[in-house]
Structure formats: C-alpha cells, structure tokens
Design an enzyme around this catalytic site. Structure first.
Site, mmCIF file in Angstrom:
data_model
loop_
_atom_site.group_PDB
_atom_site.id
_atom_site.type_symbol
_atom_site.label_atom_id
_atom_site.label_comp_id
_atom_site.label_asym_id
_atom_site.label_seq_id
_atom_site.Cartn_x
_atom_site.Cartn_y
_atom_site.Cartn_z
ATOM 1 N N GLU A 176 5.251 32.507 -16.955
ATOM 2 C CA GLU A 176 6.610 31.953 -16.974
ATOM 3 C C GLU A 176 7.588 32.913 -17.648
ATOM 4 O O GLU A 176 8.706 33.137 -17.174
ATOM 5 C CB GLU A 176 6.649 30.626 -17.757
ATOM 6 N N ILE A 213 0.056 38.478 -18.079
ATOM 7 C CA ILE A 213 -0.393 39.849 -18.320
ATOM 8 C C ILE A 213 -1.050 39.869 -19.694
ATOM 9 O O ILE A 213 -0.370 39.739 -20.719
ATOM 10 C CB ILE A 213 0.798 40.836 -18.262
ATOM 11 N N GLU A 214 -2.371 39.986 -19.686
ATOM 12 C CA GLU A 214 -3.115 39.932 -20.955
ATOM 13 C C GLU A 214 -3.277 41.326 -21.550
ATOM 14 O O GLU A 214 -2.935 42.337 -20.933
ATOM 15 C CB GLU A 214 -4.483 39.276 -20.703
ATOM 16 N N CYS A 249 6.624 29.279 -24.146
ATOM 17 C CA CYS A 249 7.330 29.325 -22.854
ATOM 18 C C CYS A 249 8.348 28.202 -22.743
ATOM 19 O O CYS A 249 9.430 28.384 -22.192
ATOM 20 C CB CYS A 249 6.345 29.286 -21.689
ATOM 21 N N CYS A 273 2.742 35.190 -20.973
ATOM 22 C CA CYS A 273 2.507 34.175 -19.941
ATOM 23 C C CYS A 273 3.340 34.461 -18.682
ATOM 24 O O CYS A 273 4.401 35.094 -18.751
ATOM 25 C CB CYS A 273 2.900 32.790 -20.438
HETATM 26 N N1 THU Z 1 -0.889 31.169 -19.615
HETATM 27 C C1 THU Z 1 0.208 31.294 -18.813
HETATM 28 O O1 THU Z 1 0.437 32.353 -18.218
HETATM 29 N N2 THU Z 1 1.034 30.234 -18.701
HETATM 30 C C2 THU Z 1 0.811 29.014 -19.238
HETATM 31 O O2 THU Z 1 1.615 28.107 -19.052
HETATM 32 C C3 THU Z 1 -0.386 28.776 -20.049
HETATM 33 C C4 THU Z 1 -1.185 29.986 -20.381
HETATM 34 C C5 THU Z 1 -1.834 32.296 -19.706
HETATM 35 C C6 THU Z 1 -1.865 33.026 -21.011
HETATM 36 C C7 THU Z 1 -3.261 33.622 -20.977
HETATM 37 O O3 THU Z 1 -3.216 34.839 -20.265
HETATM 38 C C8 THU Z 1 -4.080 32.638 -20.173
HETATM 39 O O4 THU Z 1 -3.150 31.819 -19.483
HETATM 40 C C9 THU Z 1 -4.995 31.761 -21.007
HETATM 41 O O5 THU Z 1 -4.316 31.184 -22.057
#
Ligand code: THU
Length: 129
Positions: free
Chosen positions: A56, A44-45, A90, A54
């Site tokens: 996870e 969720i950005e 994470c 992230c």
């Molecule tokens: N991201 C994850 O959700 N999990 C990971 O293990 C690596 C990165 C997401 C964070 C961000 O929204 C996008 O991937 C790019 O970094």
C-alpha cells in the site's frame, strides 16, 4: 466489470511483482487518483526486516512522488481466503493522503469496500502549514 473489481484485479496483478523472500506473503496494491491514473505497488522486503515496505505504501508513495496526491481509492490483494487489511502504519499513511477515500479488499471471490474513516477512526493529524 465494476470499478472496484477492476482496481482489485490490478492489485492482484501488482502482487506478482512482490519481493517477499522472507515472509513468502505477497501483497499487491492499486491506488486510483481522481483523474483516473492507477499507481501499482507490491511489498518489498529486506534482510533487515524493518526496512520492509508494504504494498500500500509503495503504491501511495509512487503516486505522491509523481505529484498525484489526489488518491480516491486503494485496492489491496493477497492470495489468501482472508481479506488482507492494511497494517497500522499503512492506515496512517492512507489517512494522510486519502482521508475521504475508500479501501477495496478482495479475497478472490468477494469484494469489500470500506471508508478510510472506518478503518482508521481518529487518525493522528497535525495542522499543515
Ligand atoms: N504486508 C503488506 O504489504 N501489506 C499489508 O497490508 C500487510 C503486510 C506485507 C509486509 C510483509 O512484507 C509481509 O506482508 C508480511 O508481513
């Protein structure tokens, strides 16, 4: 289908709900508890990039916030040929809640299984009360 593949498929499904308008990189995660419950998460950005969470951590925090701290496996899925390894933050959260657990990665054609201790050896820990 074996349990790891099934969990990976669930992470792929969770990926569909990712909110990633800034990076365009969608990730899904599925956390399995020792009593068989699966919590899904997706990244969720936020326009304030540092507020991004992230996939996870979303999955793990959903489990923990519903009193399920006994997580045994977490699967992570994106749609690249490369495996998506969990970021450092994470890994630290994974180490907190599932230090004896396994991390399942998939790239669409192959599944890899790691012990948490392989991906975060010597994680930071404090004594608990
Ligand atoms: N991201 C994850 O959700 N999990 C990971 O293990 C690596 C990165 C997401 C964070 C961000 O929204 C996008 O991937 C790019 O970094």
């Amino acid at each position: 289908m074996d349990e790891n593949k099934k969990l990976y498929e669930m992470a792929l499904k969770a990926r569909e709900f990712a909110y990633a308008p800034y990076s365009g990189f969608k990730v899904g995660a599925a956390a399995l508890t020792n009593d068989g419950i699966v919590f899904l998460g997706s990244n969720i950005e936020n326009s304030s990039y540092g507020a991004t969470v992230c996939a996870e951590r979303v999955a793990i925090f959903k489990a923990v916030s519903e009193a399920k701290k006994n997580i045994v496996k977490i699967a992570i899925a994106s749609d690249t040929e490369d495996f998506t390894y969990p970021c450092g933050i994470c890994r630290q959260v994974i180490n907190e809640f599932m230090p004896e657990g396994e991390i399942i990665l998939g790239n669409g054609s192959e599944i890899k299984v790691y012990k948490v201790s392989e991906l975060i050896p010597h994680g930071f820990e404090l004594k608990k009360d």
